[in-house]
Design a protein around this motif. Structure first.
Motif, PDB file in Angstrom:
ATOM      1  N   ALA A  52     -60.963  67.262 -22.409  1.00  0.00           N
ATOM      2  CA  ALA A  52     -60.440  67.131 -21.514  1.00  0.00           C
ATOM      3  C   ALA A  52     -58.914  66.747 -21.798  1.00  0.00           C
ATOM      4  CB  ALA A  52     -60.757  66.011 -20.366  1.00  0.00           C
TER       5      ALA A  52
ATOM      6  N   LYS B  67     -56.234  69.911 -20.734  1.00  0.00           N
ATOM      7  CA  LYS B  67     -55.193  69.739 -19.468  1.00  0.00           C
ATOM      8  C   LYS B  67     -53.881  70.009 -20.121  1.00  0.00           C
ATOM      9  CE  LYS B  67     -54.823  64.761 -19.924  1.00  0.00           C
ATOM     10  NZ  LYS B  67     -55.180  63.282 -19.092  1.00  0.00           N
TER      11      LYS B  67
ATOM     12  N   ASP C  85     -58.229  74.227  -7.799  1.00  0.00           N
ATOM     13  CA  ASP C  85     -57.237  74.854  -8.671  1.00  0.00           C
ATOM     14  C   ASP C  85     -55.870  74.253  -8.552  1.00  0.00           C
ATOM     15  OD1 ASP C  85     -59.360  76.750  -9.218  1.00  0.00           O
ATOM     16  OD2 ASP C  85     -58.380  78.173  -7.537  1.00  0.00           O
TER      17      ASP C  85
ATOM     18  N   ARG D  36     -56.103  70.637 -10.622  1.00  0.00           N
ATOM     19  CA  ARG D  36     -56.204  71.009 -12.198  1.00  0.00           C
ATOM     20  C   ARG D  36     -54.744  71.622 -12.630  1.00  0.00           C
ATOM     21  NH1 ARG D  36     -61.167  73.822 -13.797  1.00  0.00           N
ATOM     22  NH2 ARG D  36     -60.860  72.846 -15.571  1.00  0.00           N
TER      23      ARG D  36
ATOM     24  N   ARG E  37     -52.269  70.138 -15.353  1.00  0.00           N
ATOM     25  CA  ARG E  37     -51.311  70.685 -16.589  1.00  0.00           C
ATOM     26  C   ARG E  37     -50.014  70.731 -16.450  1.00  0.00           C
ATOM     27  NH1 ARG E  37     -56.501  71.507 -15.843  1.00  0.00           N
ATOM     28  NH2 ARG E  37     -57.705  72.300 -17.776  1.00  0.00           N
TER      29      ARG E  37
ATOM     30  N   GLU F 249     -66.414  72.448 -10.666  1.00  0.00           N
ATOM     31  CA  GLU F 249     -65.051  72.123 -10.540  1.00  0.00           C
ATOM     32  C   GLU F 249     -64.550  70.603 -10.324  1.00  0.00           C
ATOM     33  OE1 GLU F 249     -62.301  74.490 -11.472  1.00  0.00           O
ATOM     34  OE2 GLU F 249     -64.164  74.843 -12.392  1.00  0.00           O
TER      35      GLU F 249
ATOM     36  N   ASN G 132     -65.325  68.898 -13.567  1.00  0.00           N
ATOM     37  CA  ASN G 132     -63.796  69.093 -14.654  1.00  0.00           C
ATOM     38  C   ASN G 132     -62.864  68.498 -14.285  1.00  0.00           C
ATOM     39  OD1 ASN G 132     -65.536  70.894 -16.069  1.00  0.00           O
ATOM     40  ND2 ASN G 132     -64.893  72.635 -15.038  1.00  0.00           N
ATOM     41  N   ALA G 133     -62.414  68.424 -12.822  1.00  0.00           N
ATOM     42  CA  ALA G 133     -61.106  67.782 -12.223  1.00  0.00           C
ATOM     43  C   ALA G 133     -60.926  66.184 -12.557  1.00  0.00           C
ATOM     44  CB  ALA G 133     -60.825  68.066 -10.911  1.00  0.00           C
TER      45      ALA G 133
ATOM     46  N   GLU H 273     -60.350  65.251 -16.094  1.00  0.00           N
ATOM     47  CA  GLU H 273     -58.881  65.617 -16.478  1.00  0.00           C
ATOM     48  C   GLU H 273     -58.243  64.648 -15.826  1.00  0.00           C
ATOM     49  OE1 GLU H 273     -59.896  70.505 -16.930  1.00  0.00           O
ATOM     50  OE2 GLU H 273     -58.508  69.657 -15.256  1.00  0.00           O
TER      51      GLU H 273
END
Length: 477
Positions: free
Chosen positions: A22, A26, A304, A307, A311, A334, A337-338, A341
């Motif tokens: 992560a 990111k 989306d 995340r 970035r 998701e 994943n978020a 990060e």
């Protein structure tokens, strides 16, 4: 006797492709999962139980023949696996990346129900077609015979492109009209590169173009060309515009600076990834760098946005959702994943208003889940006296999408629409009450999944071909 390549789920554990750390991923917009190596793909495919009733296939909107291409992969017959996969899915490498497999094929895998961990269907699907591209097995569209009939498709998203592919393979002359400067719709401008790198979409666009599909880009129907002109120009017209109108929220402070729509935020980010000049991004309006970001919503678009904000260099990213984790519509994968990060989720939280102009904070009211609503989900209720202010410099509204008013935009009052504004179309064929006019994807279903748009586009194209092949039926109408 050859060693049995299947039924290894008892001895071989589920193993996803390696996910980049992560802290590293990111920092860029590259996809987060590595590719399987050939041996690993064979091993994981070999975990399939080849069950008599494949629930993975029945729960896939495209009814992909998943057990067969898993078996072929396990046996090392990868080109055949690609051909089986491509037979039912126009864009398998895209579905392998962005489909919510946890809710569809993998979520209904028989061996997962028995506690062995689902087959990694999505990762194998992606591997098969990525390998096919590398090996040159993906060939340009080359119809056996050209036809004189033409079909116009409004919208170059997944539904429109799937229909274009099927029609063009049959020799029909196809023109796709789209308001953007690149084809792909939300695949190009809505979904971030860390889920779907853009060269994956662009090579499909190129395949269609080389195969004879004509693209009329930067073309707004109703402005650059009328809907009536399109009907005169083509034997059939498919409406595949998707739904892009953002659902609004009514609350104090809604007009403040720093409140932006998710589609604008994601489109600006994807355009920057292409190297396009984006004034709204460069000015900071659609750029999360150095800002405290709050995203409102719990679907995949909200995931989306959070995340992407990470970035872009946001100082903090929080997501407000009015229900709890178990009841959110977005992919649980998701969410995980978020969180890895650095995104913080504020469950059971809803916006009550916005402070400052430009915005300095979101006035939040805490919720609890009460009795089920009309859909059967527990309805959120406000907890009195639990309000607070969440500090923010950028608030991204990801509350879902609604259809634009097409009858008005296109000066087509006779275009049949539902009370929700979606186009009324026949199930499976996409036919509307207007002769020669069809509709597919989100503009019919409301905001839905890419895989459903592909299914609709393919079904509609087959229905049009069947009608073109029966001129007597057309003449009798």
């Amino acid at each position: 006797m050859a060693k049995q390549p299947m039924l290894k789920f008892v001895t071989v554990e589920r193993d996803m492709p390696v996910k980049r750390d992560a802290g590293i991923r990111k920092e860029d917009f590259r996809e987060i999962y590595a590719e399987y190596a050939a041996e690993k793909a064979r091993e994981q495919s070999g975990r399939c139980s080849q069950c008599g009733v494949p629930y993975c296939q029945s729960h896939c909107p495209l009814h992909n023949n998943i057990p067969d291409w898993l078996r072929l992969t396990a046996e090392g017959r990868l080109q055949e696996a690609y051909e089986v996969s491509q037979a039912t899915n126009t864009f398998p490498e895209i579905c392998g990346r962005i489909c919510p497999q946890d809710r569809l094929c993998e979520g209904n895998c028989v061996i997962e129900q028995s506690g062995h961990g689902t087959v990694t269907i999505g990762a194998v699907e992606k591997y098969i077609t990525d390998t096919a591209w590398e090996e040159g097995w993906v060939q340009p569209i080359s119809p056996a015979q050209e036809r004189t009939e033409s079909v116009g498709i409004i919208g170059a998203g997944p539904g429109g492109l799937a229909a274009a592919d099927v029609l063009r393979r049959a020799g029909v002359q196809v023109t796709v009209y789209d308001r953007y400067d690149r084809a792909g719709g939300l695949l190009t401008y809505g979904i971030p590169g860390f889920k779907l790198e853009k060269d994956v979409v662009m090579r499909r666009n190129e395949q269609l173009e080389k195969g004879g599909v004509t693209f009329e880009l930067n073309c707004n129907v109703g402005e650059d060309i009328t809907f009536a002109e399109l009907r005169d120009r083509h034997d059939a017209v498919i409406i595949a515009t998707g739904v892009y109108k953002t659902r609004e929220i009514e609350a104090p402070g809604v007009g403040a600076g720093g409140l932006v729509r998710a589609i604008d935020f994601l489109t600006a980010s994807n355009r920057k990834s292409f190297g396009d000049p984006v004034e709204e991004f460069d000015s900071g309006m659609l750029n999360a760098e150095g800002k405290r970001v709050v995203v409102i919503g719990g679907g995949d678009t909200a995931m989306d946005c959070v995340r992407t904000s990470v970035r872009q260099g946001a100082t903090s990213v929080k997501c407000l959702y009015r229900r709890d984790r178990a009841n959110m519509p977005g992919s649980q994968r998701e969410v995980k994943n978020a969180e890895e990060e650095g995104v913080i989720f504020e469950w059971l939280s809803a916006p009550k208003g916005f402070a400052g102009d430009p915005v300095t904070g979101v006035m939040v009211q805490k919720m609890r889940l009460g009795a089920p609503d009309a859909t059967g989900r527990q309805a959120p209720e406000v907890i009195d006296g639990a309000d607070y202010v969440e500090e923010a410099d950028l608030v991204i509204m990801a509350l879902g999408f609604e259809p634009e008013n097409l009858p008005t935009l296109w000066d087509q009052p006779e275009l049949p629409v539902t009370r929700w504004g979606t186009v009324k179309a026949e199930f499976t064929t996409g036919a509307t009450d207007l002769e020669g006019v069809y509709a597919v994807g989100d503009i019919v279903r409301g905001a839905s999944l890419v895989v459903w748009a592909i299914r609709d586009g393919r079904d509609c194209a087959e229905a049009i071909l069947a009608k073109l092949d029966t001129p007597d039926a057309i003449a009798a109408e």
